[in-house]
Scaffold this motif. Structure first.
Motif, PDB file in Angstrom:
ATOM      1  N   ILE A  66       0.845  -1.204   0.000  1.00  0.00           N
ATOM      2  CA  ILE A  66       0.000   0.000   0.000  1.00  0.00           C
ATOM      3  C   ILE A  66       0.881   1.255   0.000  1.00  0.00           C
ATOM      4  O   ILE A  66       1.771   1.401   0.839  1.00  0.00           O
ATOM      5  CB  ILE A  66      -0.978   0.003   1.206  1.00  0.00           C
ATOM      6  N   CYS A  71      -2.914   6.481  -0.563  1.00  0.00           N
ATOM      7  CA  CYS A  71      -4.055   5.908   0.175  1.00  0.00           C
ATOM      8  C   CYS A  71      -4.730   6.977   1.036  1.00  0.00           C
ATOM      9  O   CYS A  71      -4.066   7.727   1.740  1.00  0.00           O
ATOM     10  CB  CYS A  71      -3.561   4.766   1.056  1.00  0.00           C
ATOM     11  N   GLU A  76     -12.097   0.618   1.375  1.00  0.00           N
ATOM     12  CA  GLU A  76     -12.678  -0.228   0.316  1.00  0.00           C
ATOM     13  C   GLU A  76     -11.975  -1.589   0.242  1.00  0.00           C
ATOM     14  O   GLU A  76     -12.605  -2.632   0.111  1.00  0.00           O
ATOM     15  CB  GLU A  76     -12.520   0.461  -1.054  1.00  0.00           C
ATOM     16  N   CYS A  77     -10.657  -1.582   0.279  1.00  0.00           N
ATOM     17  CA  CYS A  77      -9.877  -2.816   0.130  1.00  0.00           C
ATOM     18  C   CYS A  77     -10.160  -3.769   1.290  1.00  0.00           C
ATOM     19  O   CYS A  77     -10.341  -4.969   1.088  1.00  0.00           O
ATOM     20  CB  CYS A  77      -8.386  -2.492   0.053  1.00  0.00           C
ATOM     21  N   CYS A 106      -7.978  -6.563  -3.765  1.00  0.00           N
ATOM     22  CA  CYS A 106      -7.787  -5.254  -3.120  1.00  0.00           C
ATOM     23  C   CYS A 106      -7.252  -4.221  -4.117  1.00  0.00           C
ATOM     24  O   CYS A 106      -7.733  -3.090  -4.165  1.00  0.00           O
ATOM     25  CB  CYS A 106      -6.886  -5.364  -1.892  1.00  0.00           C
ATOM     26  N   SER A 107      -6.283  -4.621  -4.947  1.00  0.00           N
ATOM     27  CA  SER A 107      -5.766  -3.640  -5.902  1.00  0.00           C
ATOM     28  C   SER A 107      -6.797  -3.332  -6.989  1.00  0.00           C
ATOM     29  O   SER A 107      -6.830  -2.233  -7.527  1.00  0.00           O
ATOM     30  CB  SER A 107      -4.431  -4.098  -6.512  1.00  0.00           C
ATOM     31  N   CYS A 110      -9.340  -0.661  -5.259  1.00  0.00           N
ATOM     32  CA  CYS A 110      -8.860   0.601  -4.669  1.00  0.00           C
ATOM     33  C   CYS A 110      -9.140   1.772  -5.616  1.00  0.00           C
ATOM     34  O   CYS A 110      -8.663   1.801  -6.742  1.00  0.00           O
ATOM     35  CB  CYS A 110      -7.362   0.524  -4.376  1.00  0.00           C
ATOM     36  N   ILE A 115      -2.634   0.533  -4.421  1.00  0.00           N
ATOM     37  CA  ILE A 115      -2.107  -0.795  -4.109  1.00  0.00           C
ATOM     38  C   ILE A 115      -1.378  -1.385  -5.305  1.00  0.00           C
ATOM     39  O   ILE A 115      -1.940  -1.530  -6.386  1.00  0.00           O
ATOM     40  CB  ILE A 115      -3.243  -1.760  -3.659  1.00  0.00           C
TER      41      ILE A 115
END
Ligand code: SF4
Ligand code: SF4
Ligand code: SF4
Ligand code: SF4
Lengths: 284, 286
Positions: A66, A71, A76-77, A106-107, A110, A115
């Motif tokens: 991260i 960030c 959200e992730c 997650c990426s 985002c 990420i």
């Protein structure tokens, strides 16, 4: 007749039935085979073959990183990760833990593109040699929960050689075993004639039948136990290809790290017969 | 006294873990609960013959399900799945449930939103009563996923059963290996008993599972089985135990009558009684 290479997987519904003994015995009975140890949690084939590692490569899975500059801690992730692998404590930025499967969700989610991914070592592939024999040994790093990436990487590396291949599979009937037999032309299921052996062979045959893989059964320590394996094999349309009696000689040589076929002719003959069956099954 | 939990593990299979677990149960000086956490090859029931008291579905992680009527076969899901679990064949996406990790990446990218995450039954868990105490066991469906979650579940239920029945100890028959199911079986247990054999592979696997126990903070002790099959092998196990600070609780010879008992689905408690005494002394002193 085709000259396509042949892949035979040695599997077992439970551990300790002599799966690795069969794999190692095939190696010493049939010249020119390549071996892959896909039992990556407890790789034992190198011990039985007396094979020494001469090269190794890491197996890595993706690991999120991260960027704290981008960030904004929207979370959200953390909400999207289905493995509970991302946490955001107090004022800290999200960070992944050991539960991470490297799925990349997650990426994907985002909104700030914060990420990126790097690799995390989860195991290694060791290239081992004993005389003329070569072995690709997969080893899961102790503490890592998921063996599948290491199994896949080991098999991909071994299959890329395009040679006749023997695979020592992980025990059991869950996803690691299924992953290890996926490319096999034939599966050799090793069992023992005890109630444990029968129960676990039944499960293994269900999986192998679902996968539509041809198989044969090897009964190890065939004189200890007395349960009837033939009826079970028949139920699944397969057969017992070899029965190998318990012998203190074999047990002692195994203890010292020698495959049974190197000290016992009955084992050697059984291995030659199994290989011939595999060739026929694959239409060679 | 708080209920203690001992997990019996082996790294490699076939060392006699299940027979020893069953015999420890039969010879127990305390009230116990049995837990079979080898959910991939659950063999403890073969020796303990539990009277069934109920079976319950085990739902693992949700997995992807495709509404094939709406799927356009675009292949975006296949591209994004890192586990090779979804493939477009014959113009439609299909999920291989054995390899679907349930990450939902495919559902997130599908342009027509025809993938939903759905509950998936991955196995069954059971409660039963044996001559030696209550038993909790489970079976993962062949080819199933999430065995670690199922291991956690049976251990949790065993703990509840122990607390409500006042049992002092839970004996958990652990899974082989060192990955997710083994980690789930030792984490938080009061002790791990590693059953090994006097072979080079036995020693190798014992050290890997001992390493795992150390990492997860579970104290480990060793039981050497079939010790007389190799005196050299036994010496090496003793040495490895000394070097790694692992107490060696018992060296059990290869006993043909144990094999015969197991073949008749009987607990080899008579055959193993004298050999298991020091183990119970250790467990009671914990
Ligand atoms: S989704 Fe992106 S921006 Fe939001 S918390 Fe996670 S890393 Fe930070
Ligand atoms: S890669 Fe997947 S498992 Fe790992 S933290 Fe991201 S969303 Fe969770
Ligand atoms: S992304 Fe959606 S529409 Fe495209 S192939 Fe996959 S399931 Fe079908
Ligand atoms: S949920 Fe994840 S693992 Fe399952 S098919 Fe979709 S992308 Fe693949």
């Amino acid at each position: 007749m085709s000259d396509r290479s042949l892949t035979v997987a040695i599997a077992s519904g439970k551990g300790g039935t002599g799966k690795s003994c069969v794999a190692a015995s095939l190696m010493v009975s049939i010249p020119g085979l390549l071996a892959a140890d896909a039992d990556v949690e407890e790789p034992n084939l190198s011990i039985l073959l007396g094979a020494e590692p001469y090269a190794s490569s890491l197996v890595e899975t993706p690991w999120p990183v991260i960027d704290s500059g981008k960030c904004d801690r929207c979370g959200e992730c953390v909400r999207a990760c289905r493995f509970g692998a991302l946490y955001m404590f107090g004022k800290a930025f999200p960070s992944p833990n050991d539960l991470c499967h490297g799925c990349g969700v997650c990426s994907m989610v985002c909104p700030r593109d914060a990420i990126s991914e790097t690799g995390r070592p989860v195991g290694e592939i060791r290239l081992c040699r004993a005389g003329e024999m070569t072995l690709f040994e997969g080893r899961l790093k102790v503490g890592m929960p998921n063996p599948i990436p290491v199994i896949n990487a080991t098999l991909d590396a071994a299959l890329a050689e395009g040679r006749d291949l023997v695979i020592d599979c992980p025990p059991g009937t869950s996803c690691p075993m299924v992953a290890a037999v996926r490319e096999a032309d034939m599966v050799v299921l090793v069992t023992e004639p005890t109630p444990f052996g029968i129960a676990d062979l039944d499960l293994a045959l269900q999986v192998i039948t679902d996968l539509k893989k041809p198989s044969v059964v090897v009964v190890n320590r065939a004189d200890l136990g007395g349960s009837n394996i033939d009826a079970l094999a028949e139920k699944y349309g397969t057969r017992v290809a070899a029965r190998l009696p318990f012998s203190r000689g074999v047990a002692e040589s195994y203890a010292r790290g020698k495959p049974p076929a190197s000290v016992d002719d009955q084992w050697k003959e059984a291995m030659i017969a199994i290989w011939e069956t595999a060739k026929k099954t694959a239409g060679r | 006294m708080k209920t203690k939990e001992v997990t019996i593990v082996s790294g490699k299979g076939g060392t006699g873990k299940t027979s020893i677990t069953a015999a420890l149960a039969a010879l127990s000086p305390l009230g116990i609960v049995l837990c079979d956490a080898d959910v991939d090859a659950p063999d403890l029931e073969i020796l303990l013959h539990p009277e069934p008291e109920g079976d319950f579905p085990f739902m693992g992680m949700q997995t992807a399900g495709v509404d094939t009527d709406r799927c356009t076969g675009c292949g975006k899901c296949e591209d994004v799945c890192r586990f090779g679990a979804i493939k477009v064949t014959g113009g439609k996406a299909r999920v291989d449930k054995t390899f679907c990790e349930g990450c939902s990446a495919c559902a997130l990218v599908c342009p027509v939103k025809c993938i939903a995450m759905e509950d998936t039954r991955q196995g069954t868990w059971f409660r039963g009563m044996t001559e030696h105490g209550p038993m909790v066991h489970a079976r993962l469906n062949p080819g199933g996923e999430n065995s670690g979650m199922l291991v956690q579940l049976v251990r949790k239920v065993a703990k509840e059963v122990a607390e409500s029945s006042g049992a002092k100890m839970i004996l958990t028959d652990g899974p082989p290996g060192i990955a997710c199911p083994a980690i789930s079986a030792i984490t938080g247990a009061d002790a791990a008993l590693i059953v090994t054999e006097p072979t080079m592979s036995g020693r190798h696997d014992m050290l890997r599972i001992a390493d795992l126990c150390r990492r997860f903070g579970t104290s480990a002790a060793v039981v050497l089985n079939k010790a007389d099959l190799s005196s050299e092998g036994s010496r090496k196990i003793e040495e490895a135990c000394r070097e790694n600070g692992l107490p060696l609780l018992a060296s059990i010879p290869f006993i043909l009558d144990v094999v015969h008992a197991v073949s008749q689905a009987r607990i080899p408690s008579k055959e193993l009684a004298t050999h298991l005494e020091p183990i119970w002394r250790y467990l009671q002193g914990m």
